[in-house]
Design a protein around this motif. Sequence first.
Motif, PDB file in Angstrom:
ATOM      1  N   VAL A  74      -6.998   3.293   0.340  1.00  0.00           N
ATOM      2  CA  VAL A  74      -7.830   3.235  -0.848  1.00  0.00           C
ATOM      3  C   VAL A  74      -7.650   1.901  -1.573  1.00  0.00           C
ATOM      4  O   VAL A  74      -8.594   1.144  -1.766  1.00  0.00           O
ATOM      5  CB  VAL A  74      -7.505   4.412  -1.798  1.00  0.00           C
ATOM      6  CG1 VAL A  74      -8.380   4.335  -3.054  1.00  0.00           C
ATOM      7  CG2 VAL A  74      -7.719   5.749  -1.083  1.00  0.00           C
ATOM      8  N   ASP A  75      -6.439   1.622  -2.059  1.00  0.00           N
ATOM      9  CA  ASP A  75      -6.121   0.384  -2.766  1.00  0.00           C
ATOM     10  C   ASP A  75      -7.014   0.148  -3.974  1.00  0.00           C
ATOM     11  O   ASP A  75      -7.565  -0.942  -4.168  1.00  0.00           O
ATOM     12  CB  ASP A  75      -6.168  -0.819  -1.820  1.00  0.00           C
ATOM     13  CG  ASP A  75      -4.915  -0.931  -0.969  1.00  0.00           C
ATOM     14  OD1 ASP A  75      -3.851  -0.472  -1.420  1.00  0.00           O
ATOM     15  OD2 ASP A  75      -4.998  -1.467   0.147  1.00  0.00           O
ATOM     16  N   ARG A  76      -7.165   1.194  -4.787  1.00  0.00           N
ATOM     17  CA  ARG A  76      -7.845   1.062  -6.077  1.00  0.00           C
ATOM     18  C   ARG A  76      -6.982   1.724  -7.132  1.00  0.00           C
ATOM     19  O   ARG A  76      -6.652   2.901  -7.023  1.00  0.00           O
ATOM     20  CB  ARG A  76      -9.241   1.708  -6.034  1.00  0.00           C
ATOM     21  CG  ARG A  76     -10.264   0.918  -5.234  1.00  0.00           C
ATOM     22  CD  ARG A  76     -11.645   1.530  -5.380  1.00  0.00           C
ATOM     23  NE  ARG A  76     -12.060   1.598  -6.782  1.00  0.00           N
ATOM     24  CZ  ARG A  76     -13.143   2.269  -7.191  1.00  0.00           C
ATOM     25  NH1 ARG A  76     -13.892   2.925  -6.314  1.00  0.00           N
ATOM     26  NH2 ARG A  76     -13.461   2.286  -8.471  1.00  0.00           N
ATOM     27  N   THR A  77      -6.605   0.961  -8.128  1.00  0.00           N
ATOM     28  CA  THR A  77      -5.699   1.443  -9.166  1.00  0.00           C
ATOM     29  C   THR A  77      -6.177   2.779  -9.747  1.00  0.00           C
ATOM     30  O   THR A  77      -7.338   2.887 -10.130  1.00  0.00           O
ATOM     31  CB  THR A  77      -5.626   0.422 -10.314  1.00  0.00           C
ATOM     32  OG1 THR A  77      -5.369  -0.869  -9.779  1.00  0.00           O
ATOM     33  CG2 THR A  77      -4.558   0.778 -11.313  1.00  0.00           C
ATOM     34  N   PRO A  78      -5.310   3.821  -9.785  1.00  0.00           N
ATOM     35  CA  PRO A  78      -3.887   3.824  -9.415  1.00  0.00           C
ATOM     36  C   PRO A  78      -3.605   4.364  -8.018  1.00  0.00           C
ATOM     37  O   PRO A  78      -2.457   4.613  -7.679  1.00  0.00           O
ATOM     38  CB  PRO A  78      -3.306   4.789 -10.456  1.00  0.00           C
ATOM     39  CG  PRO A  78      -4.393   5.821 -10.609  1.00  0.00           C
ATOM     40  CD  PRO A  78      -5.687   5.052 -10.497  1.00  0.00           C
ATOM     41  N   LEU A  89       0.789   6.156  -5.008  1.00  0.00           N
ATOM     42  CA  LEU A  89       0.301   5.718  -6.313  1.00  0.00           C
ATOM     43  C   LEU A  89       0.947   4.412  -6.755  1.00  0.00           C
ATOM     44  O   LEU A  89       2.086   4.116  -6.392  1.00  0.00           O
ATOM     45  CB  LEU A  89       0.596   6.795  -7.362  1.00  0.00           C
ATOM     46  CG  LEU A  89      -0.004   8.180  -7.097  1.00  0.00           C
ATOM     47  CD1 LEU A  89       0.609   9.206  -8.018  1.00  0.00           C
ATOM     48  CD2 LEU A  89      -1.518   8.142  -7.253  1.00  0.00           C
ATOM     49  N   ASP A  90       0.214   3.659  -7.576  1.00  0.00           N
ATOM     50  CA  ASP A  90       0.756   2.452  -8.215  1.00  0.00           C
ATOM     51  C   ASP A  90       1.880   2.778  -9.179  1.00  0.00           C
ATOM     52  O   ASP A  90       2.823   2.010  -9.341  1.00  0.00           O
ATOM     53  CB  ASP A  90      -0.335   1.729  -9.021  1.00  0.00           C
ATOM     54  CG  ASP A  90      -1.251   0.914  -8.147  1.00  0.00           C
ATOM     55  OD1 ASP A  90      -0.781   0.368  -7.153  1.00  0.00           O
ATOM     56  OD2 ASP A  90      -2.454   0.830  -8.458  1.00  0.00           O
ATOM     57  N   SER A  92       0.809  -1.219   0.000  1.00  0.00           N
ATOM     58  CA  SER A  92       0.000   0.000   0.000  1.00  0.00           C
ATOM     59  C   SER A  92       0.842   1.267   0.000  1.00  0.00           C
ATOM     60  O   SER A  92       0.316   2.359  -0.217  1.00  0.00           O
ATOM     61  CB  SER A  92      -0.952   0.016   1.202  1.00  0.00           C
ATOM     62  OG  SER A  92      -0.232   0.112   2.414  1.00  0.00           O
ATOM     63  N   ASP A  93       2.153   1.152   0.229  1.00  0.00           N
ATOM     64  CA  ASP A  93       3.025   2.320   0.109  1.00  0.00           C
ATOM     65  C   ASP A  93       3.147   2.775  -1.336  1.00  0.00           C
ATOM     66  O   ASP A  93       3.490   3.928  -1.602  1.00  0.00           O
ATOM     67  CB  ASP A  93       4.421   2.010   0.662  1.00  0.00           C
ATOM     68  CG  ASP A  93       4.437   1.880   2.177  1.00  0.00           C
ATOM     69  OD1 ASP A  93       3.556   2.475   2.831  1.00  0.00           O
ATOM     70  OD2 ASP A  93       5.318   1.181   2.702  1.00  0.00           O
ATOM     71  N   GLY A  94       2.883   1.869  -2.293  1.00  0.00           N
ATOM     72  CA  GLY A  94       2.954   2.206  -3.701  1.00  0.00           C
ATOM     73  C   GLY A  94       4.382   2.355  -4.199  1.00  0.00           C
ATOM     74  O   GLY A  94       5.360   2.079  -3.498  1.00  0.00           O
TER      75      GLY A  94
END
Length: 452
Positions: free
Chosen positions: A297-301, A322-323, A272-274
């Motif tokens: 959040v964990d929803r792309t991106p 962010l992803d 989750s740190d991205g």
Amino acid sequence: MRPLGAIALIAASLVAVAAVAFYVVRTGTPPAGTPRPTATATATGAAQTAGPASVAPDFPLRVYFARDGMPPVAATVRVGPPGPRPEDRIGARLSAAMNARSGDVPAGAFNPLAGPPGTSGTTTSVGVRVTGDVAAVALGRTPDWVVRGSAQERIFIQQLVYTITEEPGVRRALVTKPDGSPFVVDQTVLDRPLSREDVHGYDIGNDDTEVVNSGSEGVVADLPGAGAVKWSVDEVAQAHARVTLELRSVAGAPAPQLSVRPEPVTTAREPSDGKWRLLVDLPDVRWTDPGTGVLQVDRTPLRKVTVAPGPSGRGVRVSIHLDDLRPWRVIFVPGSPNRLLIDVGGHPQAVTQSVAVHAPVAGAETGRQFGVTGVVRSFEANVQWRVRDSGGAVVARGFGTATEGSGAVWGIYDLQVSLPPTVSGNVTLEVYWGSPRDGSDVGTVAIPLRVR
């Protein structure tokens, strides 16, 4: 990506990769209710299993699935517990993607790594070695994946790279065949480590850019707790995330001082740190009710948003995890409250360096009157549009004004298009602005549409 001969040295150095961590899995997409196969890991000098077949698939792994024309989207697939090492988890993610059931794949996405329909029962080998921020993956399948054309090639590589680099601390993926020879996807040779930004599909980027808005020094607004930070994903536009900061200040007040800059996440301890974060610093804004300061959040991106005191204890710092680092924009909307919007991404076909179109989306069917919305950063806030028919002839044109001009902050536009009654079928909407130097088009976004 170079011709095969250019990668001989790299390939030779990776011949032994498969011996480091080795998975053998059954590929194909089993029907719903079918027990998920268990991956087996073999490390050098010892054989270990990822867990007995009776272990319930209750360990969540985040993997990626392809989308047509857009970066891949993440979903959680539950598997048996992987081993403790990064190599184990990377192999388990690839195995989970290859064996994902139809119910695991998000709506609007698909799974190129599963192989073509009707190939259940084939074998795939995955060997993984992590060195620094690079995961070297030796990948093979019998029969091999069938990828034809640039579109299939792009989404296959995207799914592969995103899934491999989901592991914290891993930013790039180097893929070979199990014997160390080059991995080839249709006409593309994967001859170097690839990051998500190498494959996400955007032609532009601002990874080395800092957005600064001087605003009015000393103007103080309040950010009253985490409730004043809101987010959305895929609501404003496709492949788009928006973080909204509601600033409690006098309506009509100027935008506060702010700076926004991207920073790679190099000390990630959990997914989750991205891979990147946008640091939004507001030195003249008070955080009046800190609370937890973390929105998962964990929803792309978008992975998460954190709120904390600013540098040296002054103001507020909002970190947007962010992803990947896709193009981003800063928008200020005066009102009660004032709102600061940070937009990330959008459909790659609908975003240029100075224009983003939110609606209509590519391929949409419209009437002869329709609205066009988005944001722009242009000279004197001007924005123009035109529509071309299938032969390229201009059949209508117009212009409008955005809420902001050519400064650091983007402006919002809302245009109305009206087409002649003779226009129907396939057309192309173009949104752009005119150069003050010579009137040439700048930042053109071209959206294919169908007029009914």
